[in-house]
Design an enzyme around this catalytic site. Sequence first.
Site, PDB file in Angstrom:
ATOM      1  N   SER A 761       0.881  -1.206   0.041  1.00 44.84           N
ATOM      2  CA  SER A 761      -0.172   0.088  -0.052  1.00 44.84           C
ATOM      3  C   SER A 761       0.869   1.280   0.029  1.00 44.84           C
ATOM      4  O   SER A 761       1.824   1.477  -1.081  1.00 44.84           O
ATOM      5  CB  SER A 761      -1.002  -0.066   1.280  1.00 44.84           C
ATOM      6  OG  SER A 761      -1.992   0.884   1.058  1.00 44.84           O
ATOM      7  N   ASP A 835      -9.190  -4.567  -5.906  1.00 52.05           N
ATOM      8  CA  ASP A 835      -8.644  -3.649  -4.838  1.00 52.05           C
ATOM      9  C   ASP A 835      -9.956  -2.743  -4.660  1.00 52.05           C
ATOM     10  O   ASP A 835     -10.138  -1.975  -5.613  1.00 52.05           O
ATOM     11  CB  ASP A 835      -7.474  -3.119  -5.173  1.00 52.05           C
ATOM     12  CG  ASP A 835      -6.966  -2.426  -4.030  1.00 52.05           C
ATOM     13  OD1 ASP A 835      -7.633  -1.811  -3.101  1.00 52.05           O
ATOM     14  OD2 ASP A 835      -5.445  -2.480  -3.973  1.00 52.05           O
ATOM     15  N   HIS A 869      -7.406  -5.488  -1.412  1.00 53.93           N
ATOM     16  CA  HIS A 869      -6.241  -4.847  -1.167  1.00 53.93           C
ATOM     17  C   HIS A 869      -5.444  -5.531  -0.340  1.00 53.93           C
ATOM     18  O   HIS A 869      -4.088  -5.278  -0.467  1.00 53.93           O
ATOM     19  CB  HIS A 869      -6.625  -3.419  -0.163  1.00 53.93           C
ATOM     20  CG  HIS A 869      -5.521  -2.623  -0.068  1.00 53.93           C
ATOM     21  ND1 HIS A 869      -4.738  -1.965  -1.122  1.00 53.93           N
ATOM     22  CD2 HIS A 869      -5.000  -1.803   1.120  1.00 53.93           C
ATOM     23  CE1 HIS A 869      -3.832  -1.169  -0.602  1.00 53.93           C
ATOM     24  NE2 HIS A 869      -3.978  -1.120   0.819  1.00 53.93           N
TER      25      HIS A 869
END
Length: 938
Positions: A761, A835, A869
């Site tokens: 991330s 995601d 994610h």
Amino acid sequence: MIRFHRVCFHRASLSPLCHLSPPSASPKLSTLRCARGRRFMTSRSASRLSCLAPVSPGGGEDGGGSSSNVSASVSATATEDDELALGTGYRLPPPEIRDIVDAPPVPALSFSPHRDKILFLKRRALPPLADLARPEEKLAGVRIDGYCNTRSRMSFYTGLGIHQLLPDGTLSPEKEITGIPDGGKINYVTWSNDGKHMAFSIRIDEDGNSSKPIVWVADVETGEARPLFKSEDIYLNTIFESFVWIDDSTLLVSTIPSSRGEPPKKPLVPPGPKTLSNEKSDVVQVRTFQDLLKDEYDADLFDYYATSQLVLASLDGTAKEVGPPAVYTSLDPSTDHKYLLVSSLHRPYSFIVPCGRFPKKVEVWTADGKFVRQLCDLPLAEDIPIASNSVRKGMRSINWRADKPSTLYWAETQDGGDAKVEVSPRDIVYMQSAEPLAGEEPEVLHKLDLRYGGISWCDDTLALVYESWYKTRRTRTWVISPGSNDVSPRILFDRSSEDVYSDPGSTMLRRTAAGAYVIAKIKKENDESTYVLLNGRGATPQGNVPFLDLFDINTGNKERIWESDKEKYYERVVALMSDQKEGDLRMEELKILTSKESKTENTQYFLQLWPDRKVQQITNFPHPYPQLASLQKEMIRYQRKDGVQLTATLYLPPGYDPSKDGPLPCLFWSYPGEFKSKDAASQVRGSPNEFAGIGSTSALLWLARRFAILSGPTIPIIGEGDEEANDRYVEQLVASAEAAVDEVVRRGVAHPSKIAVGGHSYGAFMTANLLAHAPQLFSCGIARSGAYNRTLTPFGFQNEDRTLWEATNVYVEMSPFMSADKIKKPILLIHGEEDNNPGTLTMQSDRFFNALKGHGALCRLVILPHESHGYSARESIMHVLWETDRWLQKYCVPNTSDADSSPDQSKERSDSADRVGTATGGGNPEFEDHSKLRRSLL
């Protein structure tokens, strides 16, 4: 509220993760080889799959087992001849990594209301990809498994076992909850207030799908479980709520309406174009939310799946419907169980914000479902500013007072919800009874100049009110007397939230007979003072040393009554166990639950008993990965060239001897953070004695591959005074990385040409920037689920409150996409195809890869079907580990990238090493020696 590590109390429901359609044969791969005259090649497997779902990064609790799609074995490295076959299926990492990931997880724990029993909630390791591949609907920011009418990919427990907590602190033999169907998937486990029953939901597999959940109840004494409803056709609707205990024998259940038919069908011919209008010239700035409603058909689907019928059900089998069908989002009984606080959403819906900002109605009902009054009907909130501390207009944070039978309290903003508006007071907290007398106005409880952050209740003489402001990092705690208008509020603590060294801790709460939680007052013998317990992290320059203080709320005097071991162990207070009596708790009867761990010993739980401080161990979980039980861990400190003190945790493989084994390949894994001051950024966070927990995609897995791991080196991005942190993002990022690399090389544990950088991330964003702006430091990079072009998130990202138009240079200079031409080191990009995290659309990795490829970079893109994610499926996780291991073995261990580098690039790296050593060392001979060592190894 106290956060529990693997332990929960009273209610133990799982946060919904997600489900899903047949797995594709392999991840989608895009590769480019361009070094030393190799031919360019792109290879794409299955086309992009749509309509799939998310799992949070920590969501590894559900199912396990392998899949036929997973290759039986794979070599640790790939040869050139292997390259064409790399896109043909899911792969497995080497056994030493695979065995750690496949180790069975320890159960979660939940204590009964009376603290006399412990529920062990059993789990499996990782779900198969087939669980993630089920069809789902993406509606208003929510992902829904339409077949189950639940959130997608829900995690679950596989079994329940009860242990009696005996007087000597030991556990009785397990009493298994019986009657649960084979293979039943258990969720939303909740104790009744008297601790005699538990309620939970069960799904079973049928025709390859999980069924809709049904409410079950279990008798704790006998261990026998049965369905709550006599009818087999009453199903839970858990899109927002599931069920709550109204009293010891009655539950309020959110069910699928019995009259509901088939889902609405999408019209072949749309009724008209999708139209968005701003003809009033309103200022509406929203971040890059995903899974929003697209049209009226989506709005109809959202209503279909989210609408519930509430049912009051007794343990004797009687049931009745209450209230109209609606999109109920929360059901909260009053402390005396006579009223209900009911929240629901309604139209008009929005196509630009998720359901949390839809029109919201909050009502008070009687416990038997009769309408009393409406508290508020909040309009659609599309215009909440993006600045931190901006909030919705109107009543918010509506709750019941924990110390009163049926009194409500809430906050209302005075600045229109806009944090940029200067006004005093900024928030006002109000209080009112559930059924006020005619004409009775809400009472002003407290006025705040910062943003309201909650209340801890005790009684009419004591409550603590919290407020904070992110921009300045200021946080304040007020002492108020809710029942005495003549007692002026006073500030108890006023400090920086970044200053962890000054954190006094949080007050401990006790559970009342009504099932609410209030501040625990402690009574000392022959002492009339008012004491509370402060449970603190105990941050120090040597690491966290948690503590428990007896704190005089009036004088501020403290007495430390418990503290963690400082030398070998990391201990902390988990919960107060002597909390069943009303009124003050006697010091000599104090009982607390603590956890204890060390670098090599996993977490166990203990009871601490006063007055003789007797300690009783109550768990004995086996080591989850004994093959790494003797790993070496050290918290190290070093300095950035601007004087900021930095820390990192250095892990070394079991049996490693630097004098014999020499420098190792090293994996640098981190995540930047923003600060307002250098002093706060320099403070140590964490403990050197914490157990090395290894998650399913943890960088620590490469200890098993004989890597040194530099875990969480601090990357502070500091914006002091009027300066914003991101104004000098790249400069500070590079300086932090240089200092960290310099330190591990100086210690002789990391080979300077064999250091890889990675992150997830925002850590992936960091990775790409470091390869672009500090290529001399790293041999290669691994970037997972990142965002690389900040112009695609124009209304803020991470903690950046300015828009692209307000800080154009910041957005451009921070974006590694804009520096794709500078990235010369091998970079592995991994991204979940579905995601749903704001800002990290899969498109970010797609476009970054194309930019890299367009400049001849050595890069590889792996798109994981059905993953969000964070990655959840066993096949996906194993393949991510294989890809990562292959990348490290190919471009870090032998560092073939050095051979591909031009002489100029090698000289640049060597020259930079000299600069880093000199700048960081400040003339210190240790740093000068490091520079020589680094040059000789290069």
